[in-house]
Design a protein around this motif. Structure first.
Motif, PDB file in Angstrom:
ATOM      1  N   UNK A   1       0.813  -1.211   0.000  1.00  0.00           N
ATOM      2  CA  UNK A   1       0.000   0.000   0.000  1.00  0.00           C
ATOM      3  C   UNK A   1       0.850   1.266   0.000  1.00  0.00           C
ATOM      4  N   UNK A   2       1.932   1.277   0.747  1.00  0.00           N
ATOM      5  CA  UNK A   2       2.720   2.512   0.849  1.00  0.00           C
ATOM      6  C   UNK A   2       3.333   2.906  -0.495  1.00  0.00           C
ATOM      7  N   UNK A   3       3.431   1.946  -1.415  1.00  0.00           N
ATOM      8  CA  UNK A   3       4.008   2.238  -2.725  1.00  0.00           C
ATOM      9  C   UNK A   3       2.968   2.727  -3.737  1.00  0.00           C
TER      10      UNK A   3
ATOM     11  N   UNK B   1      -9.386   7.953   1.542  1.00  0.00           N
ATOM     12  CA  UNK B   1      -9.203   7.723   2.965  1.00  0.00           C
ATOM     13  C   UNK B   1      -9.200   9.055   3.701  1.00  0.00           C
ATOM     14  N   UNK B   2      -9.993   9.150   4.750  1.00  0.00           N
ATOM     15  CA  UNK B   2     -10.037  10.353   5.566  1.00  0.00           C
ATOM     16  C   UNK B   2      -9.826   9.961   7.025  1.00  0.00           C
ATOM     17  N   UNK B   3      -9.161  10.814   7.774  1.00  0.00           N
ATOM     18  CA  UNK B   3      -8.964  10.581   9.196  1.00  0.00           C
ATOM     19  C   UNK B   3      -9.756  11.572  10.022  1.00  0.00           C
TER      20      UNK B   3
ATOM     21  N   UNK C   1      -2.161   5.623  13.320  1.00  0.00           N
ATOM     22  CA  UNK C   1      -1.713   4.260  13.598  1.00  0.00           C
ATOM     23  C   UNK C   1      -2.347   3.245  12.641  1.00  0.00           C
ATOM     24  N   UNK C   2      -3.569   3.492  12.231  1.00  0.00           N
ATOM     25  CA  UNK C   2      -4.192   2.594  11.240  1.00  0.00           C
ATOM     26  C   UNK C   2      -3.462   2.707   9.909  1.00  0.00           C
ATOM     27  N   UNK C   3      -3.125   3.917   9.512  1.00  0.00           N
ATOM     28  CA  UNK C   3      -2.377   4.099   8.266  1.00  0.00           C
ATOM     29  C   UNK C   3      -1.036   3.368   8.323  1.00  0.00           C
ATOM     30  N   UNK C   4      -0.333   3.485   9.455  1.00  0.00           N
ATOM     31  CA  UNK C   4       0.964   2.816   9.583  1.00  0.00           C
ATOM     32  C   UNK C   4       0.820   1.305   9.435  1.00  0.00           C
TER      33      UNK C   4
END
Length: 349
Positions: A30-32, A47-49, A71-74
């Motif tokens: 996902x990070x890529x 995605x919204x926080x 933390x969910x994103x990480x």
């Protein structure tokens, strides 16, 4: 298609993880692949926080959910990429000043904007007060659509509203109804993490829309008789955690499918405290019993598979609430929340 969202804070530095260049395009994570919202040139997932503790604090709960979106994103960053359409990060709405109502309004604006731009939306809370912000976005989006239809058909908005009131199915996996009445005796009613679906019911009443609410996983010991009576008055479909067993699973899935068939759109919201504390220790209100992940997964299936007449997912918005990193153990709850987000994202686009 661009996203102008000056209010949200976007930090792409949280998207980090391993790389497997030897596997080429099929070895991505996902990070890529995740893109910032200002690069949203085609429809995908936004995605919204919602970084907020205020609702939990007002509801006399233990705070710490403010850090959950990061933390969910990480935890999501290093999961394998299985998508053909883009995913965008629209940043965080942060409630830093106690003004929950403004933060919810801003979240609603961001959700509405993303829906207008043909994205599906996943929101990372925050306490379950996130639900009132998410639903404001859905409601305003559908009201704007009604106004467009009215203009095209030379009708008054009120005529269109009466003839085609949208049937928005709210499906909440939660140990609590979150149907509390706001405290009285104040100059203005203040919501909390315990009131979002009361506020949604009131919104639907004012719009003359049906209130279609299903709540699965309730802890009867954690919900008063008054809340059960209110749910019955409002026609809520609900199941206690003790009823969500393998013996009852087929009947519950059939009932859930019937509920979904009566809806034009779906709003899926998952309060992480629906899971047992042994599985999800990092929540605002840990569950002594809860519902096992495999049961929740099977109940999620008909929700994620639901399609509208155009063949698209009925889900407009999904959100995750009440993950509290302050009480997590070895990122266990973060991984669970990320896996839920991964599953939802894969299904809705």
């Amino acid at each position: 298609m661009t996203t102008d969202n000056p209010g949200a804070q976007i930090d792409m530095s949280v998207w980090q993880g391993r790389s497997d260049p030897e596997d080429g395009e099929k070895g991505l994570h996902w990070h890529q692949k995740i893109l910032p919202a200002d690069q949203a040139n085609e429809g995908g997932i936004m995605l919204l926080g919602f970084a907020c503790d205020e609702g939990v604090s007002r509801n006399k709960g233990r705070t710490g959910a403010y850090q959950a979106p990061v933390e969910i994103r990480k935890a999501l960053a290093n999961l394998a990429w299985h998508h053909s359409e883009p995913v965008y990060d629209g940043g965080n709405i942060c409630c830093n000043d106690g003004n929950l109502e403004l933060a919810q309004h801003r979240l609603g604006e961001d959700v509405c904007r993303a829906l207008r731009q043909r994205h599906k939306v996943i929101v990372f809370g925050g306490g379950h007060e996130v639900a009132w912000g998410s639903f404001q976005g859905i409601g305003n989006y559908l009201i704007q659509k009604q106004h467009v239809i009215s203009s095209e058909n030379n009708q008054l908005p009120s005529e269109t509203n009466t003839k085609s009131a949208p049937r928005i199915g709210i499906i909440n996996f939660d140990a609590h109804f979150d149907l509390r009445n706001p405290p009285t005796g104040q100059q203005s009613e203040q919501g909390s993490s315990g009131t979002p679906f009361h506020q949604v019911a009131r919104f639907c009443e004012l719009q003359s829309w049906p209130f279609k609410y299903a709540c699965l996983g309730l802890n009867r010991a954690g919900n008063t008789q008054a809340l059960y009576e209110k749910a019955d008055r409002l026609g809520v479909y609900y199941k206690d955690d003790t009823e969500l067993t393998y013996a009852n699973l087929a009947n519950t899935i059939d009932a859930l499918k019937t509920f979904i068939e009566g809806c034009d759109h779906l709003y899926l919201t998952i309060d992480i405290d629906v899971f047992p504390a042994a599985v999800a220790p990092g929540v605002s209100a840990p569950a002594a019993r809860g519902v096992s992940p495999d049961i929740i997964e099977q109940l999620l299936a008909p929700v994620l598979e639901a399609k509208n007449r155009h063949g698209a997912s009925k889900i407009l918005v999904a959100d995750l609430a009440e993950f509290n990193p302050r009480f997590d153990i070895d990122n266990q709850t973060a991984r669970l929340a990320a896996r839920l987000a991964w599953t939802i994202a894969r299904a809705i686009r």
